[in-house]
Scaffold this motif. Structure first.
Motif, PDB file in Angstrom:
ATOM      1  N   ILE A   1       0.883  -1.167   0.132  1.00 53.87           N
ATOM      2  CA  ILE A   1       0.064   0.087   0.000  1.00 53.87           C
ATOM      3  C   ILE A   1       0.840   1.297  -0.101  1.00 53.87           C
ATOM      4  O   ILE A   1       0.528   2.132  -0.669  1.00 53.87           O
ATOM      5  N   ALA A   2       1.655   1.404   0.682  1.00 56.34           N
ATOM      6  CA  ALA A   2       2.866   2.397   0.862  1.00 56.34           C
ATOM      7  C   ALA A   2       3.474   2.760  -0.694  1.00 56.34           C
ATOM      8  O   ALA A   2       3.616   3.742  -1.072  1.00 56.34           O
ATOM      9  N   SER A   3       3.984   1.678  -1.220  1.00 50.76           N
ATOM     10  CA  SER A   3       4.607   1.794  -2.541  1.00 50.76           C
ATOM     11  C   SER A   3       3.559   2.211  -3.397  1.00 50.76           C
ATOM     12  O   SER A   3       3.821   3.068  -4.045  1.00 50.76           O
ATOM     13  N   VAL A   4       2.243   1.623  -3.476  1.00 48.05           N
ATOM     14  CA  VAL A   4       1.387   2.089  -4.415  1.00 48.05           C
ATOM     15  C   VAL A   4       0.935   3.685  -4.254  1.00 48.05           C
ATOM     16  O   VAL A   4       1.101   4.361  -5.430  1.00 48.05           O
ATOM     17  N   ILE A   5       0.826   4.236  -2.953  1.00 42.09           N
ATOM     18  CA  ILE A   5       0.641   5.505  -2.875  1.00 42.09           C
ATOM     19  C   ILE A   5       1.868   6.352  -3.227  1.00 42.09           C
ATOM     20  O   ILE A   5       1.729   7.305  -4.044  1.00 42.09           O
ATOM     21  N   LEU A   6       3.006   6.107  -2.843  1.00 45.28           N
ATOM     22  CA  LEU A   6       4.153   6.883  -3.101  1.00 45.28           C
ATOM     23  C   LEU A   6       4.284   6.912  -4.579  1.00 45.28           C
ATOM     24  O   LEU A   6       4.613   7.887  -5.262  1.00 45.28           O
ATOM     25  N   SER A   7       4.181   5.776  -5.259  1.00 49.51           N
ATOM     26  CA  SER A   7       4.522   5.595  -6.698  1.00 49.51           C
ATOM     27  C   SER A   7       3.405   6.531  -7.443  1.00 49.51           C
ATOM     28  O   SER A   7       3.518   7.205  -8.506  1.00 49.51           O
ATOM     29  N   MET A   8       2.332   6.580  -7.184  1.00 46.89           N
ATOM     30  CA  MET A   8       1.113   7.235  -7.772  1.00 46.89           C
ATOM     31  C   MET A   8       1.493   8.885  -7.313  1.00 46.89           C
ATOM     32  O   MET A   8       1.294   9.658  -8.409  1.00 46.89           O
ATOM     33  N   CYS A   9       1.745   9.217  -6.488  1.00 44.82           N
ATOM     34  CA  CYS A   9       1.943  10.688  -6.118  1.00 44.82           C
ATOM     35  C   CYS A   9       3.175  10.905  -6.900  1.00 44.82           C
ATOM     36  O   CYS A   9       3.058  11.939  -7.284  1.00 44.82           O
ATOM     37  N   LEU A  10       4.381  10.243  -6.908  1.00 42.79           N
ATOM     38  CA  LEU A  10       5.481  10.804  -7.796  1.00 42.79           C
ATOM     39  C   LEU A  10       5.035  10.793  -9.274  1.00 42.79           C
ATOM     40  O   LEU A  10       5.378  11.676 -10.063  1.00 42.79           O
ATOM     41  N   LEU A  11       3.986   9.829  -9.744  1.00 39.78           N
ATOM     42  CA  LEU A  11       3.480   9.765 -11.175  1.00 39.78           C
ATOM     43  C   LEU A  11       2.819  11.045 -11.407  1.00 39.78           C
ATOM     44  O   LEU A  11       2.932  11.714 -12.372  1.00 39.78           O
ATOM     45  N   ALA A  12       2.171  11.305 -10.480  1.00 45.36           N
ATOM     46  CA  ALA A  12       1.289  12.752 -10.655  1.00 45.36           C
ATOM     47  C   ALA A  12       2.142  13.734 -10.574  1.00 45.36           C
ATOM     48  O   ALA A  12       1.867  14.739 -11.452  1.00 45.36           O
ATOM     49  N   LYS A  13       3.166  13.917  -9.902  1.00 48.96           N
ATOM     50  CA  LYS A  13       4.178  14.984  -9.839  1.00 48.96           C
ATOM     51  C   LYS A  13       4.719  15.155 -11.363  1.00 48.96           C
ATOM     52  O   LYS A  13       4.938  16.187 -11.621  1.00 48.96           O
ATOM     53  N   ALA A  14       5.312  13.754 -11.992  1.00 45.94           N
ATOM     54  CA  ALA A  14       6.145  13.746 -12.970  1.00 45.94           C
ATOM     55  C   ALA A  14       5.139  14.365 -14.039  1.00 45.94           C
ATOM     56  O   ALA A  14       5.752  15.090 -15.135  1.00 45.94           O
ATOM     57  N   ILE A  15       3.886  14.243 -14.152  1.00 49.09           N
ATOM     58  CA  ILE A  15       3.120  14.382 -15.397  1.00 49.09           C
ATOM     59  C   ILE A  15       2.836  16.162 -15.409  1.00 49.09           C
ATOM     60  O   ILE A  15       2.013  16.494 -16.245  1.00 49.09           O
ATOM     61  N   GLN A  16       3.271  16.598 -14.447  1.00 47.98           N
ATOM     62  CA  GLN A  16       2.814  18.102 -14.244  1.00 47.98           C
ATOM     63  C   GLN A  16       3.354  18.827 -15.473  1.00 47.98           C
ATOM     64  O   GLN A  16       3.169  19.882 -15.790  1.00 47.98           O
ATOM     65  N   THR A  17       4.734  18.343 -15.779  1.00 50.58           N
ATOM     66  CA  THR A  17       5.486  18.874 -16.575  1.00 50.58           C
ATOM     67  C   THR A  17       5.915  17.989 -18.045  1.00 50.58           C
ATOM     68  O   THR A  17       6.258  18.276 -19.139  1.00 50.58           O
ATOM     69  N   LEU A  18       5.749  16.630 -17.761  1.00 50.44           N
ATOM     70  CA  LEU A  18       5.821  15.504 -18.751  1.00 50.44           C
ATOM     71  C   LEU A  18       4.496  15.199 -19.492  1.00 50.44           C
ATOM     72  O   LEU A  18       3.517  15.334 -18.776  1.00 50.44           O
ATOM     73  N   PRO A  19       4.509  15.008 -20.723  1.00 52.13           N
ATOM     74  CA  PRO A  19       3.468  14.625 -21.433  1.00 52.13           C
ATOM     75  C   PRO A  19       2.896  13.312 -20.741  1.00 52.13           C
ATOM     76  O   PRO A  19       3.674  12.534 -20.704  1.00 52.13           O
ATOM     77  N   LEU A  20       1.486  13.249 -20.513  1.00 49.20           N
ATOM     78  CA  LEU A  20       0.830  12.020 -19.857  1.00 49.20           C
ATOM     79  C   LEU A  20       0.993  10.957 -21.072  1.00 49.20           C
ATOM     80  O   LEU A  20       1.455   9.867 -20.619  1.00 49.20           O
ATOM     81  N   GLY A  21       0.884  11.115 -22.274  1.00 51.14           N
ATOM     82  CA  GLY A  21       1.176  10.129 -23.124  1.00 51.14           C
ATOM     83  C   GLY A  21       2.666   9.370 -23.245  1.00 51.14           C
ATOM     84  O   GLY A  21       2.769   8.472 -23.952  1.00 51.14           O
TER      85      GLY A  21
END
Length: 106
Positions: A39-59
């Motif tokens: 659960i901790a890994s899923v939450i952290l992974s998703m949060c970092l992915l959300a942070k990364a797509i602020q400047t990187l294209p989602l696609g």
């Protein structure tokens, strides 16, 4: 910097699949500890992915994230869970890696 965040998010995806695999062979308190790690890994992974797509294209970011997770999970399965190494698995993992690199280059 966001590429580094994305790579870390992908590695955390490998962590949560590893934890998931460990729950299969554990019981009692150990099962719940691996579950908490999952659960901790899923939450952290998703949060970092959300942070990364602020400047990187989602696609681009999402396929790279899932690709890192897929390649890493297959390697963890082979090396830590003793899953079979077949030509087909190696071939398709190689094509996946090439595709991930291709998305980064384009």
């Amino acid at each position: 910097m966001n590429w580094i965040i994305l790579i870390i998010a992908g590695l955390l995806e490998v962590c949560f699949t590893f934890c998931l695999g460990k729950t299969k062979e554990s019981a009692g308190t150990e099962f719940y500890l691996w579950g908490i790690g999952f659960i901790a890994s899923v939450i952290l992974s998703m949060c970092l992915l959300a942070k990364a797509i602020q400047t990187l294209p989602l696609g681009t970011a999402y396929p790279v994230w899932t690709g890192i997770g897929a390649v890493g999970t297959v390697l963890v399965g082979i090396f830590l869970f003793h899953e079979p190494i077949t030509f087909g698995r190696l071939f398709f993992i190689t094509t996946l890696i090439i595709s991930i690199i291709g998305l980064k280059v384009i």
